[in-house]
Scaffold this active site. Structure first.
Site, PDB file in Angstrom:
ATOM      1  N   ASP A 196     -46.726  -5.704  -7.663  1.00  0.00           N
ATOM      2  CA  ASP A 196     -45.859  -4.777  -8.389  1.00  0.00           C
ATOM      3  C   ASP A 196     -46.378  -4.447  -9.777  1.00  0.00           C
ATOM      4  O   ASP A 196     -47.495  -4.795 -10.136  1.00  0.00           O
ATOM      5  CB  ASP A 196     -44.395  -5.229  -8.397  1.00  0.00           C
ATOM      6  CG  ASP A 196     -44.256  -6.724  -8.403  1.00  0.00           C
ATOM      7  OD1 ASP A 196     -44.996  -7.344  -9.172  1.00  0.00           O
ATOM      8  OD2 ASP A 196     -43.421  -7.254  -7.637  1.00  0.00           O
TER       9      ASP A 196
ATOM     10  N   LYS B  27     -42.240   0.376  -9.179  1.00  0.00           N
ATOM     11  CA  LYS B  27     -41.739   1.728  -9.412  1.00  0.00           C
ATOM     12  C   LYS B  27     -42.884   2.675  -9.710  1.00  0.00           C
ATOM     13  O   LYS B  27     -43.722   2.405 -10.540  1.00  0.00           O
ATOM     14  CB  LYS B  27     -40.797   1.716 -10.613  1.00  0.00           C
ATOM     15  CG  LYS B  27     -39.356   1.614 -10.207  1.00  0.00           C
ATOM     16  CD  LYS B  27     -38.459   1.695 -11.427  1.00  0.00           C
ATOM     17  CE  LYS B  27     -37.402   0.630 -11.300  1.00  0.00           C
ATOM     18  NZ  LYS B  27     -36.754   0.253 -12.527  1.00  0.00           N
TER      19      LYS B  27
ATOM     20  N   MET C 147     -35.966  -8.899 -19.618  1.00  0.00           N
ATOM     21  CA  MET C 147     -35.192  -7.736 -19.149  1.00  0.00           C
ATOM     22  C   MET C 147     -34.070  -7.409 -20.127  1.00  0.00           C
ATOM     23  O   MET C 147     -32.991  -7.002 -19.717  1.00  0.00           O
ATOM     24  CB  MET C 147     -34.606  -8.015 -17.748  1.00  0.00           C
ATOM     25  CG  MET C 147     -35.680  -8.331 -16.733  1.00  0.00           C
ATOM     26  SD  MET C 147     -35.002  -8.789 -15.134  1.00  0.00           S
ATOM     27  CE  MET C 147     -34.479 -10.464 -15.421  1.00  0.00           C
TER      28      MET C 147
HETATM   29  N1  SAH Z   1     -41.696 -13.274 -13.363  1.00  0.00           N
HETATM   30  C1  SAH Z   1     -41.894 -12.606 -14.619  1.00  0.00           C
HETATM   31  C2  SAH Z   1     -40.624 -11.962 -15.130  1.00  0.00           C
HETATM   32  C3  SAH Z   1     -40.112 -10.856 -14.255  1.00  0.00           C
HETATM   33  S1  SAH Z   1     -38.659 -10.104 -14.863  1.00  0.00           S
HETATM   34  C4  SAH Z   1     -42.502 -13.583 -15.623  1.00  0.00           C
HETATM   35  O1  SAH Z   1     -42.513 -14.785 -15.390  1.00  0.00           O
HETATM   36  O2  SAH Z   1     -42.996 -13.123 -16.652  1.00  0.00           O
HETATM   37  C5  SAH Z   1     -39.316  -8.706 -15.701  1.00  0.00           C
HETATM   38  C6  SAH Z   1     -39.199  -8.897 -17.192  1.00  0.00           C
HETATM   39  O3  SAH Z   1     -40.228  -9.775 -17.616  1.00  0.00           O
HETATM   40  C7  SAH Z   1     -39.408  -7.654 -18.006  1.00  0.00           C
HETATM   41  O4  SAH Z   1     -38.227  -6.893 -18.104  1.00  0.00           O
HETATM   42  C8  SAH Z   1     -39.809  -8.221 -19.338  1.00  0.00           C
HETATM   43  O5  SAH Z   1     -38.686  -8.702 -20.037  1.00  0.00           O
HETATM   44  C9  SAH Z   1     -40.616  -9.426 -18.919  1.00  0.00           C
HETATM   45  N2  SAH Z   1     -42.054  -9.186 -18.897  1.00  0.00           N
HETATM   46  C10 SAH Z   1     -42.892  -9.310 -17.859  1.00  0.00           C
HETATM   47  N3  SAH Z   1     -44.156  -9.097 -18.236  1.00  0.00           N
HETATM   48  C11 SAH Z   1     -44.118  -8.833 -19.548  1.00  0.00           C
HETATM   49  C12 SAH Z   1     -45.094  -8.557 -20.537  1.00  0.00           C
HETATM   50  N4  SAH Z   1     -46.403  -8.483 -20.226  1.00  0.00           N
HETATM   51  N5  SAH Z   1     -44.714  -8.364 -21.807  1.00  0.00           N
HETATM   52  C13 SAH Z   1     -43.405  -8.428 -22.140  1.00  0.00           C
HETATM   53  N6  SAH Z   1     -42.433  -8.689 -21.260  1.00  0.00           N
HETATM   54  C14 SAH Z   1     -42.781  -8.891 -19.978  1.00  0.00           C
END
Ligand code: SAH
Length: 510
Positions: A29, A51, A176
């Site tokens: 994704d 998306k 998020m």
């Molecule tokens: N499994 C992922 C989180 C998924 S939920 C993890 O462990 O990082 C998706 C949210 O993760 C986004 O809305 C944002 O808040 C955060 N996120 C994921 N990658 C990011 C990045 N490179 N920089 C900032 N926020 C990030």
């Protein structure tokens, strides 16, 4: 189920990369860096379930069904998820679904953005003086009404107790949370956190060239986000640790931080330079223009020269691919360096010399002027009547051969490889140029300039895009074909030299 890490392609685990190499199908994704797909086999099926600009993401049911379907067909599926798959990644749900259908799986955890995005902004989530605990919290109320196992929809988030969350830990990390920032901030203050509490948002954390950080306090961050038009995806950090950024900030400082640089090199060499840029916080936009392929004669001329390799006095190498072709064919012929123990070796410049050393060979000579003509003129000693082998590209320039012939050497110029134009990625580069999201385009040989112009057509480069060249002959071609002299020119014709020139240029720009 593989954690892709937060963005920087180096932050995947060794286990994750190995699993990708084995997969028949990769399901990924938006938050997984596309570069990670390079680990997958050429013939692996790649399915994007994030998306698209104007489309919705594939539904969770759709993803589950896809995983089960490919597994039923006997395929090994890599489910690549941004960050860690079990941190708000719905990895738990996918694992439950697979277990219910007796589909075996393993979980390879990843580096979560909750910790890595702050780290790349210079914010440690704990610190002896500032925080002894952190909590990771969703900033997003679940309201999709979707079934999930036996739990009621929304139950997990419905349990959120703001009075508890406000003091759950010294450092609060919201994922998020950008859209609901107003609600988060209001609730934290209503439940006792001071308006002065420091807050930072880190967007696209660890993504070179794209990471953005906004710092404020609970009292003013909503307004700052509105003014800056700051958008998801971001990690929101609440707590005293945010102040440490002033001191520890590292990734987004330095002359190349945030610079978007087109890298035009032969496919095999592009990644190394791209990596050097990424390490310095710049975003490499890889535009491979040339592939190096075997010569049209299937190495007949080179092999023939290798048969009488003992008769040469000098072997002159003009490029790293020439070194590689020479050494590989030598090995294929069952020979090694003893076969030309009587010959001296010359390299046109430092990169070619380095390639020789990579094969355990020390160059005897490098010219002061690192060009074919320079080597031809400077080759030391009496060259008259000497036998010189010159393995080179199919369309190689003649300056070296001509200079040696003028000195009455016997020159064997043999084709060791060919450069073929390969416009892969032209579409992306065209879009980026149109959007204005490119700062520099780099050229590492005259042929990269020629092929760049061929691949992109006549459209001139906007003056906002700076031209950077590795050496004088490349610069000459750039001036001819692009209509202006390069703004950036390497002092030393190597990738390190080019990098130093880029850094120098941007440091001067401030
Ligand atoms: N499994 C992922 C989180 C998924 S939920 C993890 O462990 O990082 C998706 C949210 O993760 C986004 O809305 C944002 O808040 C955060 N996120 C994921 N990658 C990011 C990045 N490179 N920089 C900032 N926020 C990030």
């Amino acid at each position: 189920m593989i954690g892709a890490g937060p963005g920087d392609p180096k932050l995947i685990t060794v286990g994750g990369a190995e699993a990708l190499k084995k997969a028949d199908v990769v399901v990924y994704d938006r938050l997984a860096h596309p570069k990670l797909l390079d680990y997958a086999r050429m013939d692996a099926e790649r399915v994007y379930v994030g998306k698209k600009a104007d489309q919705h993401a594939m539904t969770q049911d759709g993803i589950n069904a896809l995983l089960a379907d490919r597994a039923a067909a006997g395929k090994t599926v890599a489910r690549l998820k941004g960050g860690d798959p079990f941190v708000f990644g719905r990895g738990g749900e996918e694992a439950e679904y697979l277990r219910e259908r007796d589909i075996p799986f393993v979980v390879l955890p990843g580096v979560t953005s909750a910790i890595a995005a702050p780290a790349y902004a210079g914010i440690p989530v704990t610190h002896r003086d500032a925080a002894s605990s952190f909590a990771v919290i969703t900033g997003h109320e679940r309201n999709d009404g979707r079934e999930s196992g036996t739990r009621l929809p929304g139950e997990a988030e419905g349990r959120r107790r703001w009075d508890k969350i406000a003091y759950a830990a010294d450092t609060l990390l919201f994922l998020m949370g950008v859209e609901n920032l107003g609600e988060i901030v209001t609730q934290l203050m209503a439940n006792g956190r001071a308006a002065e509490t420091p807050v930072a948002l880190v967007r696209w954390g660890t993504w070179a060239g794209q990471q953005e950080t906004l710092v404020g306090s609970l009292g003013d961050i909503v307004e700052r986000v509105r003014v800056a038009k700051f958008k998801a995806p971001a990690v929101t950090i609440v707590g005293e640790v945010v102040k440490l950024r002033e001191k520890i900030r590292w990734f987004d400082i330095g002359p190349l931080a945030g610079k978007r640089v087109i890298v035009t090199r032969a496919r095999e060499q592009a990644s190394e330079f791209a990596e050097m840029l990424r390490e310095r916080g710049a975003e490499p936009i890889e535009f491979p223009l040339i592939s190096i392929v075997p010569p049209a004669d299937g190495y007949a001329a080179l092999d023939n020269a290798l048969v009488r390799i003992g008769s040469y006095d000098w072997i002159c190498f003009v490029s790293a691919p020439a070194v590689r072709a020479f050494c590989e064919r030598l090995t294929a012929a069952g020979k090694d360096a003893r076969a030309f123990a009587g010959a001296k070796l010359a390299a046109v410049g430092p990169a070619t010399a380095e390639a020789l050393r990579g094969f355990g060979l020390q160059p005897d000579f490098l010219p002061q002027i690192a060009t074919g003509a320079g080597l031809g003129a400077e080759l030391p000693g009496e060259v008259f009547g000497k036998n010189v082998l010159l393995p080179r590209a199919a369309e190689g320039e003649d300056a070296l051969a001509e200079a040696l012939i003028a000195r009455e050497a016997t020159v064997d110029a043999v084709t060791a490889y060919a450069n073929v134009v390969d416009g892969a990625g032209a579409e992306e580069v065209r879009e980026r140029l149109a959007e204005g999201t490119v700062d520099v385009v780099t050229f590492t040989s005259s042929s990269t300039v020629k092929n760049f112009v061929t691949a992109l057509g006549e459209a001139p480069l906007p003056t906002s895009v700076k031209i950077a060249c590795i050496g004088p002959s490349t610069a000459k071609t750039a001036t001819e074909l692009l209509g202006r002299a390069p703004e950036i020119l390497a002092d030393e014709p190597t990738m390190a030299g080019l990098l130093a020139a880029l850094e120098g240029f941007h440091a001067r720009q401030g």
